[in-house]
Design a protein around this motif. Structure first.
Motif, PDB file in Angstrom:
ATOM      1  N   MET A  35       0.819  -1.212   0.000  1.00  0.00           N
ATOM      2  CA  MET A  35       0.000   0.000   0.000  1.00  0.00           C
ATOM      3  C   MET A  35       0.856   1.266   0.000  1.00  0.00           C
ATOM      4  O   MET A  35       0.334   2.370  -0.068  1.00  0.00           O
ATOM      5  CB  MET A  35      -0.927   0.004   1.220  1.00  0.00           C
ATOM      6  N   GLY A  36       2.198   1.124   0.114  1.00  0.00           N
ATOM      7  CA  GLY A  36       3.087   2.270   0.117  1.00  0.00           C
ATOM      8  C   GLY A  36       3.215   2.934   1.474  1.00  0.00           C
ATOM      9  O   GLY A  36       3.567   4.100   1.563  1.00  0.00           O
ATOM     10  N   LEU A  37       2.919   2.197   2.545  1.00  0.00           N
ATOM     11  CA  LEU A  37       2.989   2.741   3.900  1.00  0.00           C
ATOM     12  C   LEU A  37       4.131   2.077   4.660  1.00  0.00           C
ATOM     13  O   LEU A  37       4.239   0.853   4.687  1.00  0.00           O
ATOM     14  CB  LEU A  37       1.667   2.501   4.642  1.00  0.00           C
ATOM     15  N   PRO A  65      -3.946   3.648  14.748  1.00  0.00           N
ATOM     16  CA  PRO A  65      -3.507   5.055  14.753  1.00  0.00           C
ATOM     17  C   PRO A  65      -2.289   5.315  13.867  1.00  0.00           C
ATOM     18  O   PRO A  65      -2.221   6.349  13.187  1.00  0.00           O
ATOM     19  CB  PRO A  65      -3.181   5.344  16.215  1.00  0.00           C
ATOM     20  N   ALA A  66      -1.327   4.407  13.843  1.00  0.00           N
ATOM     21  CA  ALA A  66      -0.123   4.626  13.032  1.00  0.00           C
ATOM     22  C   ALA A  66      -0.463   4.651  11.546  1.00  0.00           C
ATOM     23  O   ALA A  66       0.074   5.464  10.793  1.00  0.00           O
ATOM     24  CB  ALA A  66       0.912   3.539  13.330  1.00  0.00           C
ATOM     25  N   VAL A  94      -1.498   7.600   6.463  1.00  0.00           N
ATOM     26  CA  VAL A  94      -2.397   7.934   5.352  1.00  0.00           C
ATOM     27  C   VAL A  94      -2.587   9.451   5.277  1.00  0.00           C
ATOM     28  O   VAL A  94      -2.572  10.032   4.191  1.00  0.00           O
ATOM     29  CB  VAL A  94      -3.748   7.196   5.494  1.00  0.00           C
ATOM     30  N   LEU A  95      -2.735  10.098   6.428  1.00  0.00           N
ATOM     31  CA  LEU A  95      -2.879  11.573   6.441  1.00  0.00           C
ATOM     32  C   LEU A  95      -1.620  12.251   5.919  1.00  0.00           C
ATOM     33  O   LEU A  95      -1.706  13.216   5.153  1.00  0.00           O
ATOM     34  CB  LEU A  95      -3.209  12.059   7.842  1.00  0.00           C
ATOM     35  N   MET A 155       0.522  10.970   3.839  1.00  0.00           N
ATOM     36  CA  MET A 155       0.563  10.690   2.394  1.00  0.00           C
ATOM     37  C   MET A 155      -0.381  11.600   1.662  1.00  0.00           C
ATOM     38  O   MET A 155      -0.066  12.120   0.591  1.00  0.00           O
ATOM     39  CB  MET A 155       0.214   9.218   2.138  1.00  0.00           C
ATOM     40  N   GLN A 156      -1.552  11.830   2.232  1.00  0.00           N
ATOM     41  CA  GLN A 156      -2.526  12.703   1.622  1.00  0.00           C
ATOM     42  C   GLN A 156      -2.032  14.142   1.552  1.00  0.00           C
ATOM     43  O   GLN A 156      -2.224  14.840   0.562  1.00  0.00           O
ATOM     44  CB  GLN A 156      -3.840  12.624   2.420  1.00  0.00           C
ATOM     45  N   GLU A 157      -1.358  14.584   2.612  1.00  0.00           N
ATOM     46  CA  GLU A 157      -0.797  15.938   2.633  1.00  0.00           C
ATOM     47  C   GLU A 157       0.308  16.095   1.598  1.00  0.00           C
ATOM     48  O   GLU A 157       0.435  17.139   0.970  1.00  0.00           O
ATOM     49  CB  GLU A 157      -0.277  16.273   4.023  1.00  0.00           C
ATOM     50  N   SER A 158       1.116  15.038   1.415  1.00  0.00           N
ATOM     51  CA  SER A 158       2.210  15.135   0.449  1.00  0.00           C
ATOM     52  C   SER A 158       1.666  15.192  -0.982  1.00  0.00           C
ATOM     53  O   SER A 158       2.289  15.814  -1.841  1.00  0.00           O
ATOM     54  CB  SER A 158       3.181  13.974   0.615  1.00  0.00           C
ATOM     55  N   PHE A 159       0.519  14.547  -1.237  1.00  0.00           N
ATOM     56  CA  PHE A 159      -0.074  14.640  -2.560  1.00  0.00           C
ATOM     57  C   PHE A 159      -0.706  16.001  -2.781  1.00  0.00           C
ATOM     58  O   PHE A 159      -0.768  16.496  -3.909  1.00  0.00           O
ATOM     59  CB  PHE A 159      -1.141  13.542  -2.776  1.00  0.00           C
ATOM     60  N   GLY A 160      -1.183  16.604  -1.694  1.00  0.00           N
ATOM     61  CA  GLY A 160      -1.844  17.904  -1.810  1.00  0.00           C
ATOM     62  C   GLY A 160      -0.883  19.048  -2.033  1.00  0.00           C
ATOM     63  O   GLY A 160      -1.219  20.100  -2.548  1.00  0.00           O
TER      64      GLY A 160
END
Length: 180
Positions: free
Chosen positions: A94-96, A165-166, A171-172, A174-179
């Protein structure tokens, strides 16, 4: 015509109590011929191999496609077992890159997903066989089974995974880096 009834039943209005002779007379049909003892049927020879029903070209393609999809499905189920049981590998896929709070608990959900996939494949194969026995098209059964049971297995794995939680933090991030 007919003799009056001597029982207490009401006179029939729609033929529900009428004998077959009374029904024929009311319909204006001639009386039935005398029935004779049944003539024994001639022995029926067993069907030869040539008399077996054959699949038409379209049905043969349908059955071949169904079998091919079921074979592909069982190999997919077998290949997915190590992935859903090994949470570290699943997260890497999943890239995590995170450490789970409860890896043993997540393994239980992986086992549940394997059970869902296995039982789903078995149910799909059984339904395909039953539909084929009725002479109907079967290609849609493995497609529908794959969609339904893969979705269920994904839900079984993803919901507990993202509630860690981790993983949620990763995921958050990762989402910020895409944004940005």
């Amino acid at each position: 015509m007919t003799e009056p009834r001597d029982d207490a039943r009401p006179q029939p209005r729609f033929g529900q109590y009428a004998t077959p002779e009374e029904q024929r007379a009311r319909m204006g049909l001639p009386s039935a011929p005398e029935t004779r003892a049944p003539v024994p049927a001639a022995p029926v020879p067993p069907p030869s191999a040539d008399a077996a029903p054959r699949l038409s070209g379209g049905r043969l393609i349908d059955r071949a496609a169904t079998v091919a999809m079921l074979v592909y499905g069982i190999f997919s189920v077998i290949q997915s077992i190590p992935l859903v049981l090994d949470t570290t590998r699943l997260l890497e896929t999943m890239g995590l890159d995170v450490e789970l709070a409860d890896p043993a608990g997540m393994r239980i959900w992986g086992v549940a997903a394997v059970i869902v996939l296995t039982l789903g494949w078995m149910a799909t194969a059984l339904l395909s066989w039953r539909v084929a026995r009725r002479g109907r098209l079967t290609f849609w059964v493995p497609i529908a089974g794959a969609v339904v049971f893969n979705l269920l297995a994904s839900i079984v794995v993803v919901i507990p995974l993202v509630s860690d939680p981790a993983v949620g933090d990763a995921v958050l991030r990762m989402q910020e880096s895409f944004g940005s």
